[in-house]
Design an enzyme around this catalytic site. Structure first.
Site, PDB file in Angstrom:
ATOM      1  N   CYS A   1       0.825  -1.217   0.000  1.00  0.00           N
ATOM      2  CA  CYS A   1       0.000   0.000   0.000  1.00  0.00           C
ATOM      3  C   CYS A   1       0.853   1.260   0.000  1.00  0.00           C
ATOM      4  O   CYS A   1       0.430   2.296  -0.507  1.00  0.00           O
ATOM      5  CB  CYS A   1      -0.977  -0.001   1.167  1.00  0.00           C
ATOM      6  SG  CYS A   1      -0.216  -0.120   2.790  1.00  0.00           S
TER       7      CYS A   1
ATOM      8  N   HIS B   1      -1.673   1.304   7.335  1.00  0.00           N
ATOM      9  CA  HIS B   1      -2.133   1.460   5.967  1.00  0.00           C
ATOM     10  C   HIS B   1      -1.705   2.822   5.440  1.00  0.00           C
ATOM     11  O   HIS B   1      -1.588   3.797   6.190  1.00  0.00           O
ATOM     12  CB  HIS B   1      -3.660   1.335   5.925  1.00  0.00           C
ATOM     13  CG  HIS B   1      -4.206   1.179   4.548  1.00  0.00           C
ATOM     14  ND1 HIS B   1      -3.698   0.299   3.626  1.00  0.00           N
ATOM     15  CD2 HIS B   1      -5.234   1.814   3.912  1.00  0.00           C
ATOM     16  CE1 HIS B   1      -4.384   0.376   2.503  1.00  0.00           C
ATOM     17  NE2 HIS B   1      -5.308   1.297   2.653  1.00  0.00           N
TER      18      HIS B   1
END
Length: 249
Positions: free
Chosen positions: A107, A182
């Site tokens: 990510c 994230h």
């Protein structure tokens, strides 16, 4: 981080060691991909202190936000996406370039790619570079096929691998390890709108129009990020923010 929502379970062909949230690492990687050395990443140490914000060169072309995922965040994502269909944007008329995440634990890479593929940052990509080739091949394609362009790029993978183990903390030994943080990007797209770009979502999220004078460190975008932080009820301080900004050639 890899997608975690049960309704979005996926099979992966590739697994990457996650990038450290480190401006030097991100800067080295974008330069390897073909972004001019006139741009670099810097830490954003405050969302509220005008003196600290004043130290950041402007315009800010993109932001990378790193945050801990929580059950509340995942639940909100599911609720939002239950009201939207899959994104099918493609082609030169697409206002924002979005990449569907299909590489596990990558990510950070997707946030970086979203930042340099959109808005004025894209003007700083060298012709015939790795990133130029990715854009040329990927822009005409719908998200599933565009994702394969990233997966199949050996040059992209090699550039990523050359920096993935760098930074101040030890990278996970196994790229299949679950990471609890994230990365998402914020960009000002070619249509003047602010977008949140996350390859783990169903598509880009349009947050509304910015004025011609506003960049991604404007109050409009900072308030979006403050809201995400306020939503975290765990009391975590493990949020970090980097900006893609003009640097030294």
């Amino acid at each position: 981080m890899a997608p975690t929502r049960p309704s979005e379970e996926k099979a992966y062909r590739k697994y990457f060691i996650p990038l450290e949230s480190n401006p030097e690492v991100f800067t080295e990687l974008v330069h390897k991909l073909g972004v001019s050395e006139s741009l670099c990443y810097q830490d954003v140490f405050s969302l509220d202190d005008p003196d600290l914000l004043a130290f950041i060169p402007r315009p800010a072309y993109a932001l990378v936000l790193v945050f801990p995922t929580t059950e509340a965040y995942e639940a909100r994502c599911e609720q939002e996406e239950a009201r939207t269909g899959p994104y099918e944007g493609h082609g030169e008329s697409e206002p924002v370039v979005w990449y569907k995440q299909t590489i596990y634990n990558a990510c950070g890479l997707y946030a970086l790619l979203h930042g340099i593929s959109n808005g004025a940052a894209r003007d700083h990509i060298s012709p015939r570079s790795i990133m130029s080739n990715v854009l040329e091949a990927g822009i005409p394609l719908k998200p599933d096929d565009r994702g394969l362009v990233l997966e199949d790029s050996k040059e992209l993978e090699e550039a990523y691998a050359s920096v993935a183990s760098k930074g101040d903390t030890q990278a996970p030994a196994d790229p299949k390890d679950v990471v609890d943080f994230h990365y998402i990007a914020y960009v000002k797209a070619s249509n003047g709108h602010l977008y949140q770009l996350d390859g783990d979502r169903r598509g880009p999220i349009d947050l509304g129009e910015l004025s011609s004078e506003e960049d991604v460190l404007s109050e409009t975008c900072l308030e979006v990020i403050r809201g995400l932080i306020r939503e975290d009820k765990t009391g975590s301080v493990n949020f970090s923010l980097m900006a893609l900004v003009p640097g030294n050639d």
